[in-house]
Design a protein around this motif. Structure first.
Motif, PDB file in Angstrom:
ATOM      1  N   ASN A 254      -8.155  22.130  -9.048  1.00  0.00           N
ATOM      2  CA  ASN A 254      -7.144  21.779  -8.048  1.00  0.00           C
ATOM      3  C   ASN A 254      -7.441  22.370  -6.673  1.00  0.00           C
ATOM      4  O   ASN A 254      -6.609  22.264  -5.770  1.00  0.00           O
ATOM      5  N   THR A 255      -8.603  23.017  -6.504  1.00  0.00           N
ATOM      6  CA  THR A 255      -8.921  23.578  -5.195  1.00  0.00           C
ATOM      7  C   THR A 255      -9.441  22.486  -4.258  1.00  0.00           C
ATOM      8  O   THR A 255     -10.097  21.539  -4.686  1.00  0.00           O
ATOM      9  N   GLN A 256      -9.156  22.646  -2.989  1.00  0.00           N
ATOM     10  CA  GLN A 256      -9.562  21.648  -2.007  1.00  0.00           C
ATOM     11  C   GLN A 256     -11.080  21.574  -1.859  1.00  0.00           C
ATOM     12  O   GLN A 256     -11.647  20.505  -1.637  1.00  0.00           O
TER      13      GLN A 256
ATOM     14  N   TYR B 234      -7.009  26.877 -10.165  1.00  0.00           N
ATOM     15  CA  TYR B 234      -6.687  27.000  -8.726  1.00  0.00           C
ATOM     16  C   TYR B 234      -7.147  28.367  -8.234  1.00  0.00           C
ATOM     17  O   TYR B 234      -8.300  28.556  -7.915  1.00  0.00           O
ATOM     18  N   ASN B 235      -6.275  29.338  -8.218  1.00  0.00           N
ATOM     19  CA  ASN B 235      -6.624  30.665  -7.711  1.00  0.00           C
ATOM     20  C   ASN B 235      -6.945  31.576  -8.893  1.00  0.00           C
ATOM     21  O   ASN B 235      -6.175  32.474  -9.223  1.00  0.00           O
ATOM     22  N   GLU B 236      -8.107  31.341  -9.524  1.00  0.00           N
ATOM     23  CA  GLU B 236      -8.407  32.007 -10.779  1.00  0.00           C
ATOM     24  C   GLU B 236      -9.315  33.224 -10.617  1.00  0.00           C
ATOM     25  O   GLU B 236     -10.181  33.254  -9.743  1.00  0.00           O
ATOM     26  N   ASN B 237      -9.122  34.193 -11.488  1.00  0.00           N
ATOM     27  CA  ASN B 237     -10.047  35.305 -11.622  1.00  0.00           C
ATOM     28  C   ASN B 237     -11.224  34.807 -12.461  1.00  0.00           C
ATOM     29  O   ASN B 237     -11.051  34.436 -13.620  1.00  0.00           O
ATOM     30  N   LEU B 238     -12.415  34.795 -11.887  1.00  0.00           N
ATOM     31  CA  LEU B 238     -13.568  34.184 -12.547  1.00  0.00           C
ATOM     32  C   LEU B 238     -13.942  34.906 -13.839  1.00  0.00           C
ATOM     33  O   LEU B 238     -14.335  34.269 -14.819  1.00  0.00           O
TER      34      LEU B 238
ATOM     35  N   ASN C 270      -4.362  20.497  -4.522  1.00  0.00           N
ATOM     36  CA  ASN C 270      -3.541  21.130  -5.550  1.00  0.00           C
ATOM     37  C   ASN C 270      -2.398  20.205  -5.934  1.00  0.00           C
ATOM     38  O   ASN C 270      -1.401  20.082  -5.204  1.00  0.00           O
ATOM     39  N   ILE C 271      -2.535  19.561  -7.076  1.00  0.00           N
ATOM     40  CA  ILE C 271      -1.512  18.610  -7.525  1.00  0.00           C
ATOM     41  C   ILE C 271      -0.537  19.248  -8.509  1.00  0.00           C
ATOM     42  O   ILE C 271       0.380  18.590  -8.994  1.00  0.00           O
TER      43      ILE C 271
END
Length: 254
Positions: free
Chosen positions: A42-44, A14-18, A65-66
């Motif tokens: 899970n990102t749109q 989802y909101n990951e540090n690459l 995001n499920i």
């Protein structure tokens, strides 16, 4: 008949540090086994769609995001009759290439053990208390609100197994979910994670389900991994409410 993979793994994104995620992916790809890694996005906007292009990686775009547990459950059909072991992996974990093969050797030794997990360290080398007794409500409050820690000091101490020698293996009540290595068949018997938890407490819940299966979980500190550990619910009010809601669901269930 198609030969099974030695191991599959899933990472929910989802909101990951690459940079952290790339290190984790590369750690898994270096494991000297027949393997496959599932990246569940899970990102749109499918932010991770074209980043990792390796034959051993399968990208799954969810489009919304499920949550953590439901994300990992996306691969249940894909790993059924396809792998011997399945790894639930966080996107901010690092480990040496021998960790997984050595954990598999230990996991094979006892048919009554469904899941194994290593010692977990912070990036600075400090110990993370990743194996714990099942939480009490008072312990969760004390860990969230630091001013309460002196009141429930003994509860937190015991809850983190500080009364045991954590350099030795033992059957833990629950192990935090950054790195769970399962026998694939047992993970499927458990039906994966309870999707009523959007985030938090699903790792405690699945350990309870292992108990109900009549199986065990082993903490194996001879192998070590590094985990960044974001502690999001202590920094974000939204995540704090998610954690609280999950805790309510957990205590109502168990």
């Amino acid at each position: 008949m198609k030969e099974k993979l030695d191991i599959t793994a899933s990472i929910v994104l989802y909101n990951e540090n690459l940079e952290e995620l790339t290190k984790t992916v590369n750690c898994f790809l270096r494991v000297p086994l027949k393997k496959r890694l599932f990246l569940i996005d899970n990102t749109q906007n499918k932010l991770f769609q074209n980043i990792f292009k390796k034959q051993e990686i399968e990208y799954i775009a969810v489009g919304k995001n499920i949550g953590f547990g439901a994300g990992h459950n996306m691969v249940k059909d894909r790993i059924s009759n396809n792998s011997n072991f399945h790894l639930i992996l966080n996107p901010d974990v690092n480990f040496q290439e021998g960790v997984i093969p050595n954990l598999i050797i230990e996991l094979k030794k006892d048919e009554n053990v469904s899941m194994i997990a290593p010692k977990v360290l912070f990036p600075n080398g400090d110990h993370q208390y990743s194996c714990r007794r099942y939480p009490l409500l008072s312990e969760l409050f004390a860990r969230r609100f630091t001013f309460m820690k002196p009141i429930f000091k003994s509860t937190v101490y015991k809850g983190q197994y500080k009364d045991k020698d954590l350099n030795n293996s033992f059957f833990a009540e629950f192990i935090t979910g950054c790195f769970h290595l399962y026998k694939t068949n047992d993970f499927l018997k458990l039906e994966g994670f309870d999707e009523r938890y959007f985030l938090y407490m699903e790792d405690v819940d699945i350990c309870r389900k292992i108990d109900n299966l009549g199986k065990k979980k082993i903490y194996y500190p001879k192998e070590e991994i590094t985990h960044v550990l974001k502690k999001g619910s202590s920094k974000s009010m939204k995540l704090f409410f998610r954690h609280t809601l999950s805790a309510i669901k957990y205590f109502l269930k168990w």
